[in-house]
Scaffold this motif. Structure first.
Motif, PDB file in Angstrom:
ATOM      1  N   LEU A  74     -13.339  37.830  -7.136  1.00 21.61           N
ATOM      2  CA  LEU A  74     -11.958  38.138  -7.490  1.00 21.61           C
ATOM      3  C   LEU A  74     -11.645  39.612  -7.269  1.00 21.61           C
ATOM      4  N   VAL A  75     -12.602  40.481  -7.562  1.00 20.53           N
ATOM      5  CA  VAL A  75     -12.391  41.915  -7.369  1.00 20.53           C
ATOM      6  C   VAL A  75     -12.268  42.216  -5.879  1.00 20.53           C
ATOM      7  N   ALA A  76     -13.077  41.556  -5.061  1.00 18.48           N
ATOM      8  CA  ALA A  76     -13.050  41.809  -3.624  1.00 18.48           C
ATOM      9  C   ALA A  76     -11.768  41.285  -2.995  1.00 18.48           C
ATOM     10  N   GLY A  77     -11.181  40.254  -3.553  1.00 19.15           N
ATOM     11  CA  GLY A  77      -9.983  39.663  -2.958  1.00 19.15           C
ATOM     12  C   GLY A  77      -8.723  40.183  -3.604  1.00 19.15           C
ATOM     13  N   ARG A  78      -7.676  39.396  -3.480  1.00 25.11           N
ATOM     14  CA  ARG A  78      -6.372  39.794  -4.009  1.00 25.11           C
ATOM     15  C   ARG A  78      -6.261  39.585  -5.511  1.00 25.11           C
ATOM     16  N   GLY A  79      -7.204  38.902  -6.119  1.00 23.06           N
ATOM     17  CA  GLY A  79      -7.111  38.588  -7.530  1.00 23.06           C
ATOM     18  C   GLY A  79      -7.724  39.641  -8.423  1.00 23.06           C
ATOM     19  N   HIS A  80      -7.684  40.917  -8.028  1.00 22.38           N
ATOM     20  CA  HIS A  80      -8.325  41.949  -8.832  1.00 22.38           C
ATOM     21  C   HIS A  80      -7.692  42.070 -10.216  1.00 22.38           C
ATOM     22  N   ARG A  81      -6.425  41.777 -10.339  1.00 22.86           N
ATOM     23  CA  ARG A  81      -5.785  41.821 -11.662  1.00 22.86           C
ATOM     24  C   ARG A  81      -6.342  40.723 -12.560  1.00 22.86           C
ATOM     25  N   VAL A  82      -6.566  39.574 -11.976  1.00 24.56           N
ATOM     26  CA  VAL A  82      -7.129  38.463 -12.738  1.00 24.56           C
ATOM     27  C   VAL A  82      -8.544  38.815 -13.186  1.00 24.56           C
ATOM     28  N   ALA A  83      -9.307  39.458 -12.315  1.00 26.06           N
ATOM     29  CA  ALA A  83     -10.667  39.848 -12.673  1.00 26.06           C
ATOM     30  C   ALA A  83     -10.651  40.843 -13.828  1.00 26.06           C
ATOM     31  N   ARG A  84      -9.699  41.766 -13.806  1.00 28.16           N
ATOM     32  CA  ARG A  84      -9.590  42.730 -14.895  1.00 28.16           C
ATOM     33  C   ARG A  84      -9.279  42.016 -16.216  1.00 28.16           C
ATOM     34  N   LEU A  85      -8.396  41.030 -16.158  1.00 33.65           N
ATOM     35  CA  LEU A  85      -8.067  40.277 -17.360  1.00 33.65           C
ATOM     36  C   LEU A  85      -9.274  39.499 -17.879  1.00 33.65           C
ATOM     37  N   LEU A  86     -10.077  38.965 -16.969  1.00 33.58           N
ATOM     38  CA  LEU A  86     -11.254  38.214 -17.379  1.00 33.58           C
ATOM     39  C   LEU A  86     -12.290  39.133 -18.022  1.00 33.58           C
ATOM     40  N   ARG A  87     -12.403  40.356 -17.539  1.00 34.62           N
ATOM     41  CA  ARG A  87     -13.360  41.291 -18.106  1.00 34.62           C
ATOM     42  C   ARG A  87     -12.965  41.723 -19.517  1.00 34.62           C
TER      43      ARG A  87
END
Length: 78
Positions: A63-76
């Motif tokens: 997710l961080v590598a792709g366009r979903g970096h915001r989603v990855a931040r929310l998951l963290r």
């Protein structure tokens, strides 16, 4: 010769070649019996069953590598 005449002749040659390819593939398709088609479908199905399904959920790194970096931040944050 004018360029438009050459272009027209080239277009006609392309249409004729496409028609010949389509007619050949149609002849090959019609040459198969229903049992042949069924056997080929069973082979394809068996080949797909042999391949394991990948994990449908992406990892945080993906997710961080792709366009979903915001989603990855929310998951963290959780």
């Amino acid at each position: 010769m004018r360029p438009w005449k050459l272009l027209g002749l080239a277009g006609l040659a392309g249409v004729a070649a496409t028609g010949a390819v389509l007619a050949r593939s149609e002849r090959q398709r019609r040459a198969l019996t229903p049992d042949d088609v069924r056997a080929r479908l069973h082979e394809r199905h068996a080949a797909l069953d042999a391949v394991p399904d990948p994990d449908p959920r992406p990892t945080t790194a993906e997710l961080v590598a792709g366009r979903g970096h915001r989603v990855a931040r929310l998951l963290r944050r959780r």
